[in-house]
Design a protein around this motif. Structure first.
Motif, PDB file in Angstrom:
ATOM      1  N   PRO A 184      16.372 -16.522  -1.542  1.00 54.11           N
ATOM      2  CA  PRO A 184      15.535 -17.473  -1.178  1.00 54.11           C
ATOM      3  C   PRO A 184      15.325 -18.401  -2.661  1.00 54.11           C
ATOM      4  CG  PRO A 184      14.722 -15.523  -0.308  1.00 54.11           C
ATOM      5  CD  PRO A 184      15.745 -15.191  -1.032  1.00 54.11           C
ATOM      6  N   VAL A 185      15.080 -17.792  -3.551  1.00 55.39           N
ATOM      7  CA  VAL A 185      14.868 -18.465  -5.108  1.00 55.39           C
ATOM      8  C   VAL A 185      16.021 -19.188  -5.319  1.00 55.39           C
ATOM      9  CG1 VAL A 185      14.386 -17.994  -7.506  1.00 55.39           C
ATOM     10  CG2 VAL A 185      12.975 -16.822  -5.720  1.00 55.39           C
ATOM     11  N   TYR A 186      17.324 -18.643  -5.142  1.00 59.82           N
ATOM     12  CA  TYR A 186      18.309 -19.150  -5.535  1.00 59.82           C
ATOM     13  C   TYR A 186      18.695 -20.525  -4.686  1.00 59.82           C
ATOM     14  CZ  TYR A 186      23.545 -19.613  -6.061  1.00 59.82           C
ATOM     15  OH  TYR A 186      24.999 -20.182  -6.611  1.00 59.82           O
ATOM     16  N   ILE A 187      18.256 -20.464  -3.344  1.00 53.94           N
ATOM     17  CA  ILE A 187      18.491 -21.788  -2.528  1.00 53.94           C
ATOM     18  C   ILE A 187      17.293 -22.546  -2.937  1.00 53.94           C
ATOM     19  CG2 ILE A 187      18.055 -22.385  -0.216  1.00 53.94           C
ATOM     20  CD1 ILE A 187      19.100 -19.707   0.706  1.00 53.94           C
ATOM     21  N   ARG A 188      16.485 -22.285  -3.283  1.00 55.12           N
ATOM     22  CA  ARG A 188      15.284 -23.234  -3.764  1.00 55.12           C
ATOM     23  C   ARG A 188      15.590 -23.871  -5.090  1.00 55.12           C
ATOM     24  NH1 ARG A 188      11.638 -19.670  -1.286  1.00 55.12           N
ATOM     25  NH2 ARG A 188      11.221 -18.433  -3.308  1.00 55.12           N
ATOM     26  N   LYS A 189      16.224 -23.222  -6.317  1.00 54.86           N
ATOM     27  CA  LYS A 189      16.837 -23.804  -7.125  1.00 54.86           C
ATOM     28  C   LYS A 189      17.825 -25.042  -6.971  1.00 54.86           C
ATOM     29  CE  LYS A 189      16.685 -20.018 -10.741  1.00 54.86           C
ATOM     30  NZ  LYS A 189      16.402 -20.995 -11.986  1.00 54.86           N
ATOM     31  N   GLY A 190      18.722 -24.627  -5.941  1.00 54.33           N
ATOM     32  CA  GLY A 190      19.521 -25.639  -5.413  1.00 54.33           C
ATOM     33  C   GLY A 190      19.058 -26.772  -5.042  1.00 54.33           C
ATOM     34  N   ILE A 191      17.816 -26.694  -4.242  1.00 57.76           N
ATOM     35  CA  ILE A 191      17.278 -27.749  -3.772  1.00 57.76           C
ATOM     36  C   ILE A 191      16.376 -28.688  -4.915  1.00 57.76           C
ATOM     37  CG2 ILE A 191      15.358 -28.537  -2.302  1.00 57.76           C
ATOM     38  CD1 ILE A 191      15.846 -26.049  -0.633  1.00 57.76           C
ATOM     39  N   ALA A 192      16.016 -27.978  -5.843  1.00 61.07           N
ATOM     40  CA  ALA A 192      15.240 -28.503  -6.853  1.00 61.07           C
ATOM     41  C   ALA A 192      16.156 -29.199  -7.783  1.00 61.07           C
ATOM     42  CB  ALA A 192      14.543 -27.487  -7.870  1.00 61.07           C
ATOM     43  N   GLU A 193      17.485 -28.759  -8.308  1.00 60.22           N
ATOM     44  CA  GLU A 193      18.508 -29.412  -8.822  1.00 60.22           C
ATOM     45  C   GLU A 193      19.010 -30.636  -8.079  1.00 60.22           C
ATOM     46  OE1 GLU A 193      20.374 -25.110 -10.841  1.00 60.22           O
ATOM     47  OE2 GLU A 193      21.249 -26.062  -9.205  1.00 60.22           O
ATOM     48  N   THR A 194      19.123 -30.430  -6.739  1.00 66.54           N
ATOM     49  CA  THR A 194      19.572 -31.589  -6.268  1.00 66.54           C
ATOM     50  C   THR A 194      18.489 -32.977  -6.280  1.00 66.54           C
ATOM     51  OG1 THR A 194      20.754 -30.363  -4.385  1.00 66.54           O
ATOM     52  CG2 THR A 194      20.194 -32.707  -3.660  1.00 66.54           C
ATOM     53  N   ALA A 195      17.230 -32.459  -5.937  1.00 59.12           N
ATOM     54  CA  ALA A 195      16.254 -33.494  -6.269  1.00 59.12           C
ATOM     55  C   ALA A 195      16.180 -33.985  -7.648  1.00 59.12           C
ATOM     56  CB  ALA A 195      14.826 -32.843  -5.834  1.00 59.12           C
ATOM     57  N   ALA A 196      16.263 -33.146  -8.672  1.00 62.41           N
ATOM     58  CA  ALA A 196      16.432 -33.543 -10.168  1.00 62.41           C
ATOM     59  C   ALA A 196      17.451 -34.588 -10.338  1.00 62.41           C
ATOM     60  CB  ALA A 196      16.485 -32.385 -10.859  1.00 62.41           C
ATOM     61  N   ILE A 197      18.625 -34.187  -9.777  1.00 61.07           N
ATOM     62  CA  ILE A 197      19.768 -34.955 -10.099  1.00 61.07           C
ATOM     63  C   ILE A 197      19.610 -36.584  -9.283  1.00 61.07           C
ATOM     64  CG2 ILE A 197      22.245 -35.590  -9.578  1.00 61.07           C
ATOM     65  CD1 ILE A 197      22.716 -32.340  -9.744  1.00 61.07           C
ATOM     66  N   LEU A 198      19.079 -36.295  -8.383  1.00 59.19           N
ATOM     67  CA  LEU A 198      18.693 -37.709  -7.733  1.00 59.19           C
ATOM     68  C   LEU A 198      17.522 -38.651  -8.327  1.00 59.19           C
ATOM     69  CD1 LEU A 198      18.886 -39.661  -5.058  1.00 59.19           C
ATOM     70  CD2 LEU A 198      17.243 -38.134  -3.733  1.00 59.19           C
ATOM     71  N   GLY A 199      16.809 -37.955  -8.882  1.00 59.81           N
ATOM     72  CA  GLY A 199      15.576 -38.485  -9.762  1.00 59.81           C
ATOM     73  C   GLY A 199      16.335 -39.001 -10.805  1.00 59.81           C
ATOM     74  N   ILE A 200      17.054 -38.385 -11.535  1.00 58.23           N
ATOM     75  CA  ILE A 200      17.759 -38.732 -12.848  1.00 58.23           C
ATOM     76  C   ILE A 200      18.733 -40.173 -12.393  1.00 58.23           C
ATOM     77  CG2 ILE A 200      19.680 -38.363 -14.296  1.00 58.23           C
ATOM     78  CD1 ILE A 200      18.448 -35.442 -14.344  1.00 58.23           C
ATOM     79  N   LEU A 201      19.454 -40.395 -11.452  1.00 58.19           N
ATOM     80  CA  LEU A 201      19.998 -41.126 -10.962  1.00 58.19           C
ATOM     81  C   LEU A 201      19.152 -42.437 -10.857  1.00 58.19           C
ATOM     82  CD1 LEU A 201      22.833 -39.919  -8.537  1.00 58.19           C
ATOM     83  CD2 LEU A 201      23.362 -40.867 -10.563  1.00 58.19           C
ATOM     84  N   LEU A 202      18.231 -42.205 -10.081  1.00 65.28           N
ATOM     85  CA  LEU A 202      17.220 -43.346  -9.837  1.00 65.28           C
ATOM     86  C   LEU A 202      16.562 -43.798 -11.054  1.00 65.28           C
ATOM     87  CD1 LEU A 202      15.392 -42.190  -6.772  1.00 65.28           C
ATOM     88  CD2 LEU A 202      16.862 -43.960  -6.763  1.00 65.28           C
TER      89      LEU A 202
END
Length: 513
Positions: A184-202
């Motif tokens: 569960p933590v591993y999956i949440r890490k993936g979601i957080a990383e995806t959100a962070a990358i999107l934020g960086i791109l924006l």
């Protein structure tokens, strides 16, 4: 009738999505199969298959140059920045480690499956590959939805759907065979990383847009800066599935799509005036700057080991193919760790690089005085780096310091030295930037050209021009593969010979072709 039309369009875009998925993923898998059991990188084969696929699609009448009939292939070819953010982030972590002189905790939270699904590809690697495709499509689509991207393109109405498919697919695609400490933590890490990358791109998009009236720095510059800062702040972050997937397969997926688009433009490219010089310089320039750099590291820097040569050249040329091979682990663990550091360092100088290029683009010609100043600075840093490397005596910290300086110095020399040579050969600025970007496989320049910094024709042709020097890659990856099999020591005679051919070829491209 309108409802039927909408239904047909929706069905067509889903067909396009899965067709692109099949073409790109199968291309990477076949490439990995070809090099299975060797130390060679699959990117070598991706080049050939990608160009062939694009060429076949146009020759058979299934598509026109640029693959506009396959809009998601073209879309996938334009997510270069997203694929690189993971490498920049990892580089930031490594830079923090160097600055703090503290070893980071290397205890991993994932033990990948060792069971092979296809020849050359294990189950966990396959899931990383598939996940990378979904991540790249999903993040870029959501970015375009948020910024209100609308260029009257076929996909404009479908970005929300593509974003949904990509992000949802990227969340659930976890290899159940891998041993994960806390899933569960591993999956949440993936979601957080995806959100962070999107934020960086924006953030990168809006910052680039805000300062464009003053200095035309491309988005990739700010994406790099933000990613490195994030990596330095979160230096103890254990990678989740998003970053792992992008490190392993992000660049191969983007390159596969790019080479397909490039292959579709083969016939068109040779009909353009002045393209012979551009292509010839791209081909022979790759020999000059790649093997010339290797020769300098080997003969003057006394650093003949793959742990120095691979990341050193990946960083100093911002070389997309070699970077992908390093970050995927194809060239050893040391190269995998060092490459993200080296590709970050030259971007520090990109404030000046893109400032001068932007001013040159406005003037319609290369600004020679500033160019020569940058070349002089590049030579200075290169000489300084070689002195450090020569005295490194296999010490990790000194080698990394020397390689960081070499990455900066040789990049400035190659970028602006190459542009200066092309100017002497009476090559126009837009063509010169295309030629030099392809000659050193520079993903920063590539992304800037692809984004329209040097006009629409350059933006359309860069995929093909950028792909052509990859025909040199049998030599590049061949010699690196031989080096890996030779306990990390590179054969010196082929390097010298190929560098010499590069010098002769560049002179031919500039003054004869």
């Amino acid at each position: 009738m309108e409802q039927i039309t909408d239904f047909t369009a929706n069905t067509h875009i889903l067909n396009q999505f899965w067709l692109t998925f099949l073409m790109v993923i199968s291309m990477v898998l076949v490439s990995r199969t070809f090099v299975a059991g060797t130390r060679y990188s699959p990117i070598l084969i991706i080049v050939i298959f990608g160009l062939l696929m694009g060429y076949i699609l146009t020759r058979t009448g299934m598509a026109t140059p640029g693959l506009r009939e396959f809009p998601i292939v073209d879309f996938t070819s334009k997510v270069t920045i997203t694929a690189l953010i993971a490498s920049f982030f990892m580089g930031g972590q490594e830079i923090r480690k160097i600055i703090s002189k503290k070893e980071l905790d290397k205890t991993d939270i994932v033990i990948p499956s060792q069971e092979e699904m296809f020849l050359g590809t294990k189950f966990t690697q396959f899931m990383f590959l598939v996940r990378a495709f979904f991540i790249l499509i999903g993040i870029e689509s959501m970015k375009r939805v948020i910024i209100g991207h609308n260029n009257n393109e076929p996909l404009d109405a479908f970005y929300p759907l593509l974003g949904y498919l990509g992000l949802v697919g990227s969340i659930i695609l976890i290899d159940y065979r891998a041993k994960i400490t806390n899933k569960p933590v591993y999956i949440r890490k993936g979601i957080a990383e995806t959100a962070a990358i999107l934020g960086i791109l924006l953030l990168a998009f809006y910052i680039s847009k805000a300062i464009r009236p003053f200095i035309a720095l491309p988005e990739i510059f700010f994406a790099m800066v933000l990613s490195v800062i994030a990596g330095m702040i979160f230096s103890n972050w254990k990678f989740g599935p998003t970053i792992r997937s992008l490190l392993f397969a992000g660049i191969p997926v983007v390159l596969a799509a790019n080479f397909m688009v490039g292959g579709s433009r083969i016939a068109d490219a040779f009909q353009l005036t002045g393209m012979t010089s551009v292509l010839a310089y791209g081909f022979f320039g790759q020999l000059l700057w790649m093997f010339g750099g290797l020769a300098i590291l080997i003969f003057l820097g006394k650093s003949n080991h793959i742990r120095n040569l691979a990341p050193g050249m990946a960083g100093s040329l911002s070389h997309s193919g070699l970077t992908g091979a390093c970050t995927a682990g194809d060239l050893g663990e040391d190269a995998q760790v060092r490459a993200p550091i080296m590709i970050n360092v030259p971007f520090v100088g990109h404030v000046f690089v893109f400032s001068i290029l932007a001013a040159s683009a406005s003037a319609g010609k290369l600004l020679i005085p500033y160019t020569l100043m940058v070349v002089a600075a590049g030579v200075f840093f290169t000489v300084w780096s070689l002195r450090i490397l020569k005295k490194a005596n296999n010490q990790d910290a000194k080698e990394i310091k020397g390689l960081m300086l070499f990455s900066l110095g040789w990049q400035l020399t190659a970028v602006f030295g190459g542009l200066f040579l092309l100017t002497l050969g009476n090559v126009g600025l837009n063509d010169a930037v295309m030629a030099n970007s392809s000659a050193i496989s520079h993903f920063g320049l590539f992304a800037a050209i692809q984004g329209g910094m040097f006009g629409p024709q350059a933006a359309e042709m860069i995929a093909f021009v950028f792909a052509m020097p990859f025909l040199v890659h049998p030599l590049v990856f061949g010699i690196f593969g031989k080096t890996a099999e030779n306990n990390g020591i590179m054969p010196t005679k082929p390097v010298f010979i190929l560098a010499s051919i590069g010098v002769i070829g560049v002179l031919y491209a500039l003054f004869v072709a």
